[in-house]
Design an enzyme around this catalytic site. Structure first.
Site, PDB file in Angstrom:
ATOM      1  N   HIS A 190       0.829  -1.213   0.000  1.00 26.99           N
ATOM      2  CA  HIS A 190       0.000   0.000   0.000  1.00 26.99           C
ATOM      3  C   HIS A 190       0.859   1.257   0.000  1.00 26.99           C
ATOM      4  O   HIS A 190       2.088   1.217   0.081  1.00 26.99           O
ATOM      5  CB  HIS A 190      -0.952  -0.009   1.202  1.00 26.99           C
ATOM      6  CG  HIS A 190      -0.278  -0.024   2.548  1.00 26.99           C
ATOM      7  ND1 HIS A 190       0.284   1.090   3.120  1.00 26.99           N
ATOM      8  CD2 HIS A 190      -0.088  -1.031   3.438  1.00 26.99           C
ATOM      9  CE1 HIS A 190       0.784   0.784   4.301  1.00 26.99           C
ATOM     10  NE2 HIS A 190       0.571  -0.513   4.522  1.00 26.99           N
ATOM     11  N   CYS A 206       3.166  -4.923   6.778  1.00 32.85           N
ATOM     12  CA  CYS A 206       2.814  -4.601   5.397  1.00 32.85           C
ATOM     13  C   CYS A 206       4.003  -3.981   4.654  1.00 32.85           C
ATOM     14  O   CYS A 206       5.031  -3.650   5.241  1.00 32.85           O
ATOM     15  CB  CYS A 206       1.629  -3.647   5.367  1.00 32.85           C
ATOM     16  SG  CYS A 206       0.066  -4.406   5.878  1.00 32.85           S
TER      17      CYS A 206
END
Length: 298
Positions: A190, A206
């Site tokens: 992301h 992440c």
């Protein structure tokens, strides 16, 4: 070979890769291809008021890349006029299939491999901090999300109870405007609202990209595309009898000079290496390709 702003595009390459047989690594048989390395190193003169962090952003590098290439230079207050190295050259990791994404945790960098014959595109990333390490393995993209909501993990809310259970899209959302969900649902690729975290261990597992980089990757990536996450601190490129090595070693990595020598001996290439250059490259650990060829062959 050409480099473009934000998404670094490079042509076909060749390399000999070293996979570290440790718990954090994805182990594979090393391969040799013609080409050596991709991209090019540049020099840049620091301007008044610039930090290495700002220079890294300008050239689409992470903090670790600009820091490792310029050891001894103050990353926050470099002296104006200092000439620094821009490490925009890489030995890409092995791509076992195409198209695919390969993330190398050791160098905090993502490589997008399109169909064969097309150039490789690479972006700097932020990865999981110690204790919330980004997992290694083969995953696939299961979902593409525009303006994602952040469902705050309970582990984070225990440390920061002032956070709501869900953060809506916007400036306060750490996921940015684009996200790719992997087959391990708690791991996303992301954007970020904290660009200074790129090139650092700055997430809870992440993979973070600059906002402009994730927008580009989002357009290219498709559902079902494989994503390989590896930890490969050493890569070796070979081209026309010339040998290049690229180190991204941390204190926890077990790979050493002996491993490289054994690998080269197994492939009948040991005679091409200058031992002094190899040892120096290992200890300098600059994070970009360094030639280690034995030159006195007449």
């Amino acid at each position: 070979m050409s480099l473009v702003c934000r998404a670094t595009t490079v042509a076909a390459f060749g390399l000999l890769t070293v996979m570290v047989p440790a718990a954090r690594a994805v182990v594979a048989v090393p391969s040799i291809y013609e080409g050596g390395f991709v991209g090019e190193l540049r020099l840049y003169k620091v301007r008044h008021g610039e930090s290495l962090i700002e220079i890294a952003r300008k050239f689409d590098l992470g903090y670790n890349g600009i820091r490792d290439a310029n050891r001894g230079v103050d990353p926050i207050l470099p002296k104006p006029g200092t000439v620094v190295t821009i490490p925009s050259a890489w030995i890409p990791p092995t791509a076992w299939e195409r198209p695919c994404i390969v993330v190398n945790l050791a160098e905090l960098r993502l490589f997008y491999f399109p169909h064969r014959g097309d150039g490789i595109i690479t972006f700097p990333i932020g990865i999981g901090d110690e204790g919330t390490d980004t997992p290694v393995g083969r995953f696939v993209i299961t979902e593409k999300i525009v303006n994602p909501y952040w469902h705050v993990p309970e582990s984070i809310r225990r440390k920061r109870p002032q956070l709501p259970a869900v953060v809506a899209p916007g400036a306060r959302n750490p996921l940015g405007r684009h996200a790719l969900r992997l087959s391990r649902p708690d791991i996303l690729i992301h954007g970020t609202n904290r660009p200074w975290g790129i090139g650092r261990r700055s997430s809870h597992g992440c993979l973070r990209l600059y906002s402009e980089d994730i927008a580009n990757l989002f357009e290219m990536a498709q559902k079902g595309m494989p994503v390989w996450v590896i930890n490969q601190p050493v890569k070796i490129g070979a081209k026309g009898g010339r040998i290049f090595v690229e180190f991204h070693c941390q204190s926890s990595d077990t790979v050493g000079v002996g491993d490289i020598l054994q690998l080269m001996a197994d492939r009948g290439m040991l005679h091409l290496i200058d031992m002094g250059k190899l040892v120096r490259a290992y200890y300098e650990n600059k994070g970009y390709p360094v030639e280690i060829t034995w030159n006195e062959r007449k």
